[in-house]
Write a protein that holds these residues in place. Structure first.
Motif, PDB file in Angstrom:
ATOM      1  N   SER A 132       6.933  -7.323  14.583  1.00 27.76           N
ATOM      2  CA  SER A 132       7.004  -6.111  13.765  1.00 27.76           C
ATOM      3  C   SER A 132       6.646  -4.842  14.527  1.00 27.76           C
ATOM      4  O   SER A 132       6.702  -4.816  15.741  1.00 27.76           O
ATOM      5  N   CYS A 133       6.243  -3.813  13.792  1.00 27.70           N
ATOM      6  CA  CYS A 133       6.210  -2.460  14.368  1.00 27.70           C
ATOM      7  C   CYS A 133       4.922  -2.142  15.091  1.00 27.70           C
ATOM      8  O   CYS A 133       4.772  -1.046  15.611  1.00 27.70           O
ATOM      9  N   ASN A 134       3.980  -3.054  15.122  1.00 24.76           N
ATOM     10  CA  ASN A 134       2.695  -2.833  15.806  1.00 24.76           C
ATOM     11  C   ASN A 134       1.766  -1.874  15.069  1.00 24.76           C
ATOM     12  O   ASN A 134       0.700  -1.558  15.582  1.00 24.76           O
ATOM     13  N   GLY A 135       2.165  -1.410  13.912  1.00 22.56           N
ATOM     14  CA  GLY A 135       1.313  -0.491  13.158  1.00 22.56           C
ATOM     15  C   GLY A 135       0.012  -1.165  12.774  1.00 22.56           C
ATOM     16  O   GLY A 135      -1.077  -0.648  13.016  1.00 22.56           O
ATOM     17  N   CYS A 136       0.125  -2.357  12.179  1.00 24.21           N
ATOM     18  CA  CYS A 136      -1.075  -3.073  11.756  1.00 24.21           C
ATOM     19  C   CYS A 136      -1.900  -3.522  12.952  1.00 24.21           C
ATOM     20  O   CYS A 136      -3.125  -3.537  12.908  1.00 24.21           O
ATOM     21  N   ASP A 137      -1.209  -3.866  14.026  1.00 26.62           N
ATOM     22  CA  ASP A 137      -1.855  -4.266  15.269  1.00 26.62           C
ATOM     23  C   ASP A 137      -2.833  -3.182  15.701  1.00 26.62           C
ATOM     24  O   ASP A 137      -4.004  -3.448  16.001  1.00 26.62           O
ATOM     25  N   ALA A 170      -3.895 -12.790   6.574  1.00 25.16           N
ATOM     26  CA  ALA A 170      -2.631 -12.102   6.824  1.00 25.16           C
ATOM     27  C   ALA A 170      -2.859 -10.614   6.620  1.00 25.16           C
ATOM     28  O   ALA A 170      -3.180 -10.178   5.518  1.00 25.16           O
ATOM     29  N   VAL A 171      -2.727  -9.832   7.700  1.00 22.18           N
ATOM     30  CA  VAL A 171      -3.033  -8.407   7.632  1.00 22.18           C
ATOM     31  C   VAL A 171      -1.740  -7.597   7.601  1.00 22.18           C
ATOM     32  O   VAL A 171      -0.943  -7.667   8.533  1.00 22.18           O
ATOM     33  N   GLY A 172      -1.534  -6.861   6.536  1.00 22.91           N
ATOM     34  CA  GLY A 172      -0.357  -5.999   6.424  1.00 22.91           C
ATOM     35  C   GLY A 172       0.798  -6.666   5.698  1.00 22.91           C
ATOM     36  O   GLY A 172       0.865  -7.892   5.585  1.00 22.91           O
ATOM     37  N   LEU A 173       1.708  -5.845   5.204  1.00 22.81           N
ATOM     38  CA  LEU A 173       2.816  -6.382   4.407  1.00 22.81           C
ATOM     39  C   LEU A 173       3.715  -7.305   5.207  1.00 22.81           C
ATOM     40  O   LEU A 173       4.255  -8.275   4.681  1.00 22.81           O
ATOM     41  N   CYS A 174       3.892  -7.013   6.483  1.00 22.40           N
ATOM     42  CA  CYS A 174       4.745  -7.874   7.307  1.00 22.40           C
ATOM     43  C   CYS A 174       4.205  -9.299   7.334  1.00 22.40           C
ATOM     44  O   CYS A 174       4.953 -10.259   7.218  1.00 22.40           O
ATOM     45  N   ALA A 175       2.890  -9.419   7.524  1.00 24.45           N
ATOM     46  CA  ALA A 175       2.289 -10.745   7.593  1.00 24.45           C
ATOM     47  C   ALA A 175       2.291 -11.417   6.221  1.00 24.45           C
ATOM     48  O   ALA A 175       2.213 -12.638   6.117  1.00 24.45           O
ATOM     49  N   ILE A 176       2.386 -10.610   5.155  1.00 23.03           N
ATOM     50  CA  ILE A 176       2.387 -11.192   3.815  1.00 23.03           C
ATOM     51  C   ILE A 176       3.787 -11.654   3.428  1.00 23.03           C
ATOM     52  O   ILE A 176       3.979 -12.776   2.968  1.00 23.03           O
ATOM     53  N   SER A 177       4.785 -10.782   3.663  1.00 24.13           N
ATOM     54  CA  SER A 177       6.116 -11.135   3.162  1.00 24.13           C
ATOM     55  C   SER A 177       7.237 -10.915   4.164  1.00 24.13           C
ATOM     56  O   SER A 177       8.363 -11.342   3.952  1.00 24.13           O
ATOM     57  N   GLY A 178       6.959 -10.203   5.245  1.00 23.71           N
ATOM     58  CA  GLY A 178       8.030  -9.844   6.164  1.00 23.71           C
ATOM     59  C   GLY A 178       8.393  -8.382   6.039  1.00 23.71           C
ATOM     60  O   GLY A 178       9.047  -7.828   6.914  1.00 23.71           O
ATOM     61  N   PRO A 211      -3.357  -6.193   1.953  1.00 26.89           N
ATOM     62  CA  PRO A 211      -2.130  -5.426   1.764  1.00 26.89           C
ATOM     63  C   PRO A 211      -2.163  -4.092   2.503  1.00 26.89           C
ATOM     64  O   PRO A 211      -3.212  -3.654   2.970  1.00 26.89           O
ATOM     65  N   GLY A 212      -1.009  -3.454   2.571  1.00 26.64           N
ATOM     66  CA  GLY A 212      -0.910  -2.138   3.189  1.00 26.64           C
ATOM     67  C   GLY A 212       0.122  -2.112   4.277  1.00 26.64           C
ATOM     68  O   GLY A 212       0.335  -3.098   4.970  1.00 26.64           O
ATOM     69  N   CYS A 213       0.803  -0.980   4.395  1.00 24.34           N
ATOM     70  CA  CYS A 213       1.785  -0.793   5.466  1.00 24.34           C
ATOM     71  C   CYS A 213       1.568   0.606   6.006  1.00 24.34           C
ATOM     72  O   CYS A 213       2.073   1.538   5.466  1.00 24.34           O
ATOM     73  N   ALA A 214       0.718   0.782   7.003  1.00 27.43           N
ATOM     74  CA  ALA A 214      -0.093  -0.245   7.629  1.00 27.43           C
ATOM     75  C   ALA A 214      -1.383  -0.498   6.840  1.00 27.43           C
ATOM     76  O   ALA A 214      -1.821   0.376   6.114  1.00 27.43           O
ATOM     77  N   ALA A 215      -1.980  -1.678   7.038  1.00 33.96           N
ATOM     78  CA  ALA A 215      -3.249  -1.985   6.390  1.00 33.96           C
ATOM     79  C   ALA A 215      -4.318  -1.047   6.936  1.00 33.96           C
ATOM     80  O   ALA A 215      -4.435  -0.888   8.138  1.00 33.96           O
ATOM     81  N   ARG A 216      -5.093  -0.452   6.043  1.00 30.27           N
ATOM     82  CA  ARG A 216      -6.139   0.480   6.492  1.00 30.27           C
ATOM     83  C   ARG A 216      -7.326  -0.301   7.069  1.00 30.27           C
ATOM     84  O   ARG A 216      -7.593  -1.416   6.635  1.00 30.27           O
ATOM     85  N   PRO A 217      -8.040   0.293   8.029  1.00 34.52           N
ATOM     86  CA  PRO A 217      -9.219  -0.390   8.582  1.00 34.52           C
ATOM     87  C   PRO A 217     -10.217  -0.795   7.500  1.00 34.52           C
ATOM     88  O   PRO A 217     -10.801  -1.877   7.579  1.00 34.52           O
ATOM     89  N   GLU A 218     -10.394   0.052   6.479  1.00 36.08           N
ATOM     90  CA  GLU A 218     -11.324  -0.308   5.400  1.00 36.08           C
ATOM     91  C   GLU A 218     -10.859  -1.595   4.724  1.00 36.08           C
ATOM     92  O   GLU A 218     -11.660  -2.492   4.430  1.00 36.08           O
ATOM     93  N   ALA A 219      -9.546  -1.687   4.495  1.00 41.00           N
ATOM     94  CA  ALA A 219      -9.006  -2.884   3.851  1.00 41.00           C
ATOM     95  C   ALA A 219      -9.199  -4.108   4.735  1.00 41.00           C
ATOM     96  O   ALA A 219      -9.499  -5.200   4.249  1.00 41.00           O
ATOM     97  N   VAL A 234      -3.724 -12.388  11.471  1.00 40.15           N
ATOM     98  CA  VAL A 234      -2.353 -12.259  11.951  1.00 40.15           C
ATOM     99  C   VAL A 234      -1.759 -10.969  11.419  1.00 40.15           C
ATOM    100  O   VAL A 234      -1.825 -10.693  10.221  1.00 40.15           O
ATOM    101  N   THR A 235      -1.179 -10.174  12.313  1.00 41.16           N
ATOM    102  CA  THR A 235      -0.444  -9.002  11.872  1.00 41.16           C
ATOM    103  C   THR A 235       1.027  -9.222  12.198  1.00 41.16           C
ATOM    104  O   THR A 235       1.350  -9.899  13.174  1.00 41.16           O
ATOM    105  N   GLY A 236       1.900  -8.668  11.394  1.00 40.15           N
ATOM    106  CA  GLY A 236       3.327  -8.754  11.669  1.00 40.15           C
ATOM    107  C   GLY A 236       3.948 -10.026  11.142  1.00 40.15           C
ATOM    108  O   GLY A 236       3.277 -11.027  10.920  1.00 40.15           O
ATOM    109  N   SER A 237       5.280  -9.964  10.941  1.00 42.51           N
ATOM    110  CA  SER A 237       5.984 -11.125  10.408  1.00 42.51           C
ATOM    111  C   SER A 237       6.174 -12.172  11.492  1.00 42.51           C
ATOM    112  O   SER A 237       6.181 -11.870  12.673  1.00 42.51           O
ATOM    113  N   VAL A 238       6.322 -13.410  11.056  1.00 41.43           N
ATOM    114  CA  VAL A 238       6.495 -14.508  12.002  1.00 41.43           C
ATOM    115  C   VAL A 238       7.977 -14.662  12.314  1.00 41.43           C
ATOM    116  O   VAL A 238       8.805 -14.652  11.399  1.00 41.43           O
TER     117      VAL A 238
END
Ligand code: SF4
Lengths: 293, 145
Positions: free
Chosen positions: B17-22, B81-89, B113-121, B54-58
């Motif tokens: 994925s986009c590395n945002g959550c990373d 699973a961190v971020g929407l990509c890791a949750i659903s793609g 959840p979150g795109c990108a997931a916030r550090p607080e989350a 895990v961040t990003g889709s598999v």
């Protein structure tokens, strides 16, 4: 404070060793906690609680035991035993040479543990540990030799009660020892083989393949080792217990400060600079001392 | 008494994925959020880790690495699973190489959840993962006898 010395003398050697074995992990763990807190503060972070190293170790003991080679934990246990024994000998007032060699033997078992597993990161860490050992070992032995030259005894019990301040005879040796202490504490710029900081180019170096209880044992061994090393710093100032205690603690804080300020050296620079420092500060000190005496 | 709550160590893997959550995971280590004040350490070594974040889709390729990392972690362990990509793609779910969220291949315990997931989350998710870790430890100990 003199009453502490008196209490020390009342105890038999076995009792002194026992006191060390019980108290050293507590002191070492607290020191590690202060280290992490202070490092975080220096980086502008809040940092974990001072008790954090104890939490980590207790947790690690609850984790699953994963063994990839049946000799790996055997080596770690020997690493632990030899470190604890040399520390006990030191604090019991026995021969300082024996302590130094016991510590070297413990280090050897740690390296063997690194080589006994399959991970290339661990192998690389073990190779770097060998280089580190080659770097610091001459200075450690010079320290023992210098102390003998100044006092005429290898016994820690005599050294610590020597009436004149050893630091006046051995300023060069002390500086050299301070230099290699950074390697022994596994601080930057010399934390080549394994780092306490999370990210390193070789994962976790020598401890990469150790998990759960084995890792906890490695951590406790480091606590013993740190207390022992600070005890060696204490010897230089043994003429006055208060000064000695303050200087030992200050040394530890100084190492943390160095740790925060340096990036990791390459092994070539580590080896060359350590040996150069050993030659200039350590050997010249010994030569001057032998001319003077 | 289990000590996992006081010292959860994380292994972070970015599966694509986009590395945002990373980046957000890295951000949560910075002085502003400082994960370490909870005793959380980002280990980078599966053998030392308790939580796999895990961040990003598999995708077809990263699934091997992901499973390999998971297998190397000692029990008890938790997957986050961190971020929407890791949750659903997320926006990548229709790509020809993307398999979807992490739960398609591994048993996920915590979804952040979150795109990108916030550090607080993310920190919130880790705290939640600790509870599950303690529960898993109790079960695992019972199973061991
Ligand atoms: S959830 Fe959003 S920010 Fe995170 S990796 Fe996917 S696309 Fe990027």
């Amino acid at each position: 404070m003199n009453s502490i010395y008196e209490a020390y003398q009342v105890l038999s050697m076995a009792e002194r060793a026992l006191v060390f074995l019980v108290l050293a992990p507590i002191a070492g763990g607290l020191l590690a906690g202060i280290d992490r807190k202070l490092s975080a503060r220096l980086q502008g972070r809040y940092g974990p609680p001072v008790r954090q190293p104890f939490f980590d170790v207790l947790k690690l003991f609850q984790k699953e035991r994963i063994v990839v080679n049946k000799f790996q934990n055997f080596n770690i246990i020997l690493f632990f035993l030899f470190t604890a024994c040399s520390g006990a000998l030191f604090f019991a007032g026995a021969d300082i040479l024996l302590t130094v060699f016991g510590l070297a033997l413990a280090g050897t078992f740690f390296i063997l543990a690194g080589f006994s597993v399959g991970s290339p990161y661990s192998h690389l860490g073990a190779e770097r540990e060998v280089i580190q050992m080659v770097s610091y070992e001459p200075m450690v032995i010079l320290m023992a030799v210098g102390m003998y030259q100044a006092t005429g005894s290898f016994k820690v019990a005599d050294l610590v009660q020597y009436e004149a301040p050893l630091i006046l005879y051995l300023p060069g040796i002390f500086l050299g020892f301070l230099y290699i202490l950074t390697i022994k504490f596994r601080k930057s710029p010399f934390d080549l083989s394994m780092s306490h900081h999370a990210h390193q180019e070789i994962v976790r170096g020598i401890t990469t393949e150790f998990s759960g209880p084995a890792l906890a044992l490695i951590e406790i061994t480091h606590w013993y080792e740190n207390v022992l090393l600070l005890g060696m710093v204490y010897l230089f100032f043994g003429f006055n217990p208060w000064i000695a205690l303050v200087v030992s603690l200050a040394t530890y804080l100084f190492e943390i400060f160095i740790d925060m300020n340096y990036a990791r050296f390459k092994w070539q620079l580590t080896l060359a600079s350590t040996w150069l420092f050993t030659a200039v500060a350590g050997i010249s000190n010994i030569v001057v001392l032998s001319v003077m005496k | 008494m289990a000590w996992f709550k006081r010292s959860p160590w994380i292994l972070h893997y970015n599966a694509t994925s986009c590395n945002g959550c990373d980046t957000e995971v890295i951000v949560s280590l910075t002085p502003l959020y400082d994960l370490e004040r909870f005793g959380i350490i980002n280990t980078g070594n599966p053998k030392h880790a308790d939580i796999l974040a895990v961040t990003g889709s598999v995708n077809e390729k990263s699934v091997q690495a992901l499973k390999n990392l998971y297998d190397q972690m000692p029990n008890p362990k938790v997957i986050m699973a961190v971020g929407l990509c890791a949750i659903s793609g997320c926006v990548f779910q229709d790509c020809y190489n993307v398999m979807g969220g992490v739960d398609k291949v591994l048993p996920v315990d915590v979804y952040v959840p979150g795109c990108a997931a916030r550090p607080e989350a993310i920190i919130d998710g880790v705290i939640m993962a600790c509870e599950i870790l303690e529960k898993k430890y109790a079960e695992w100990k019972k199973g061991r006898g």
